[in-house]
Design an enzyme around this catalytic site. Structure first.
Site, PDB file in Angstrom:
ATOM      1  N   ASN A  61      -2.752   3.772   4.463  1.00  0.00           N
ATOM      2  CA  ASN A  61      -1.608   4.675   4.363  1.00  0.00           C
ATOM      3  C   ASN A  61      -1.918   6.030   4.996  1.00  0.00           C
ATOM      4  O   ASN A  61      -3.028   6.553   4.878  1.00  0.00           O
ATOM      5  CB  ASN A  61      -1.116   4.827   2.911  1.00  0.00           C
ATOM      6  N   GLU A  63      -0.281   9.787   5.249  1.00  0.00           N
ATOM      7  CA  GLU A  63       0.745  10.655   4.672  1.00  0.00           C
ATOM      8  C   GLU A  63       1.004  11.864   5.574  1.00  0.00           C
ATOM      9  O   GLU A  63       0.312  12.072   6.579  1.00  0.00           O
ATOM     10  CB  GLU A  63       0.310  11.083   3.263  1.00  0.00           C
ATOM     11  N   ASN A  64       2.022  12.621   5.211  1.00  0.00           N
ATOM     12  CA  ASN A  64       2.408  13.783   6.004  1.00  0.00           C
ATOM     13  C   ASN A  64       2.997  14.838   5.089  1.00  0.00           C
ATOM     14  O   ASN A  64       3.615  14.496   4.072  1.00  0.00           O
ATOM     15  CB  ASN A  64       3.448  13.349   7.061  1.00  0.00           C
ATOM     16  N   ALA A  65       2.832  16.099   5.470  1.00  0.00           N
ATOM     17  CA  ALA A  65       3.369  17.200   4.665  1.00  0.00           C
ATOM     18  C   ALA A  65       4.879  17.040   4.487  1.00  0.00           C
ATOM     19  O   ALA A  65       5.434  17.426   3.456  1.00  0.00           O
ATOM     20  CB  ALA A  65       3.043  18.532   5.315  1.00  0.00           C
ATOM     21  N   GLU A  74       0.463  -1.239   4.714  1.00  0.00           N
ATOM     22  CA  GLU A  74       0.890  -2.560   5.193  1.00  0.00           C
ATOM     23  C   GLU A  74       1.623  -2.452   6.529  1.00  0.00           C
ATOM     24  O   GLU A  74       1.400  -3.242   7.444  1.00  0.00           O
ATOM     25  CB  GLU A  74       1.817  -3.223   4.165  1.00  0.00           C
ATOM     26  N   CYS A 124       8.066  -2.253   3.290  1.00  0.00           N
ATOM     27  CA  CYS A 124       6.999  -3.010   3.970  1.00  0.00           C
ATOM     28  C   CYS A 124       7.311  -4.499   3.955  1.00  0.00           C
ATOM     29  O   CYS A 124       7.065  -5.200   4.941  1.00  0.00           O
ATOM     30  CB  CYS A 124       5.655  -2.742   3.311  1.00  0.00           C
TER      31      CYS A 124
HETATM   32  N1  THU Z   1       1.540   2.958  -0.410  1.00  0.00           N
HETATM   33  C1  THU Z   1       1.068   2.016   0.450  1.00  0.00           C
HETATM   34  O1  THU Z   1       0.390   2.321   1.433  1.00  0.00           O
HETATM   35  N2  THU Z   1       1.364   0.724   0.183  1.00  0.00           N
HETATM   36  C2  THU Z   1       2.045   0.288  -0.909  1.00  0.00           C
HETATM   37  O2  THU Z   1       2.233  -0.916  -1.068  1.00  0.00           O
HETATM   38  C3  THU Z   1       2.559   1.252  -1.866  1.00  0.00           C
HETATM   39  C4  THU Z   1       2.341   2.674  -1.571  1.00  0.00           C
HETATM   40  C5  THU Z   1       1.184   4.355  -0.141  1.00  0.00           C
HETATM   41  C6  THU Z   1       2.312   5.268   0.229  1.00  0.00           C
HETATM   42  C7  THU Z   1       1.758   6.603  -0.198  1.00  0.00           C
HETATM   43  O3  THU Z   1       0.922   7.101   0.845  1.00  0.00           O
HETATM   44  C8  THU Z   1       0.890   6.279  -1.379  1.00  0.00           C
HETATM   45  O4  THU Z   1       0.606   4.906  -1.306  1.00  0.00           O
HETATM   46  C9  THU Z   1       1.522   6.603  -2.725  1.00  0.00           C
HETATM   47  O5  THU Z   1       2.737   5.981  -2.868  1.00  0.00           O
END
Ligand code: THU
Length: 165
Positions: A61, A63-65, A74, A124
């Site tokens: 995963n 993320e971004n500000a 996924e 996803c």
């Molecule tokens: N996240 C995933 O990468 N996959 C998942 O199946 C659920 C959530 C990530 C998104 C976000 O960066 C963090 O987990 C918290 O939700």
């Protein structure tokens, strides 16, 4: 009125019961959590996809500000896979996660994976389903420290999906 039930076959096992190839895929998903960029949620997710040619494509995963601009592990893995091997079937996906929340200082992340398997979000599932519909079945391995769930396909995770593309 007719009623019907849609059921999902889930197999539950331990990592030691997996084949060597599937253990390798799970280990790749666990290792991919190290590449997660999750300064906001502190929830680190890794995904690994076994391609038809045997290669493994990973994602984590990011993320971004501007929160909605981030992407789950996924989809990062699936887009990485499709961009690396356009049109190639994605045979299996393994997913693992751990959180910094409550993690004792100094405890290695390997000992802090989620006890129960984590499952891909709806967005996803929809994205993965498109590759499955186009290129063939994708098995799903959801890793947890206490147990592993194996599902036969992405479609089994997403009944009543939008598939009219
Ligand atoms: N996240 C995933 O990468 N996959 C998942 O199946 C659920 C959530 C990530 C998104 C976000 O960066 C963090 O987990 C918290 O939700």
């Amino acid at each position: 009125m007719r009623e019907f039930t849609i059921s999902t076959l889930v197999r539950e096992c331990q990592e030691c019961e997996l084949s060597a190839l599937d253990r390798e895929l799970v280990e790749a998903a666990k290792d991919a959590t190290r590449t997660s960029y999750a300064p906001y949620s502190r929830f680190h997710v890794g995904a690994a996809i076994r391609m038809d040619n045997g290669e493994i494509c990973r994602g984590s995963n990011q993320e971004n500000a501007a929160y909605p601009s981030g992407l789950c592990a996924e989809r990062t893995a699936a887009f990485h896979a499709s961009a690396s091997f356009p049109g190639m079937p994605m045979r299996k996906i393994a997913i693992a996660a751990w959180t910094e929340a409550g993690k004792p200082e100094g405890l290695p992340y390997e000992e802090y994976f989620q006890r129960l398997p984590i499952s891909p979000c709806g967005g996803c599932r929809q994205a993965l389903l498109e590759y499955e519909t186009l290129h063939g079945n994708m098995e799903v391995i959801l890793y947890g420290l206490d147990k592993i769930y194996i599902l036969p396909s992405i479609a089994s995770l997403l009944p009543f999906s939008f598939t009219s593309f």
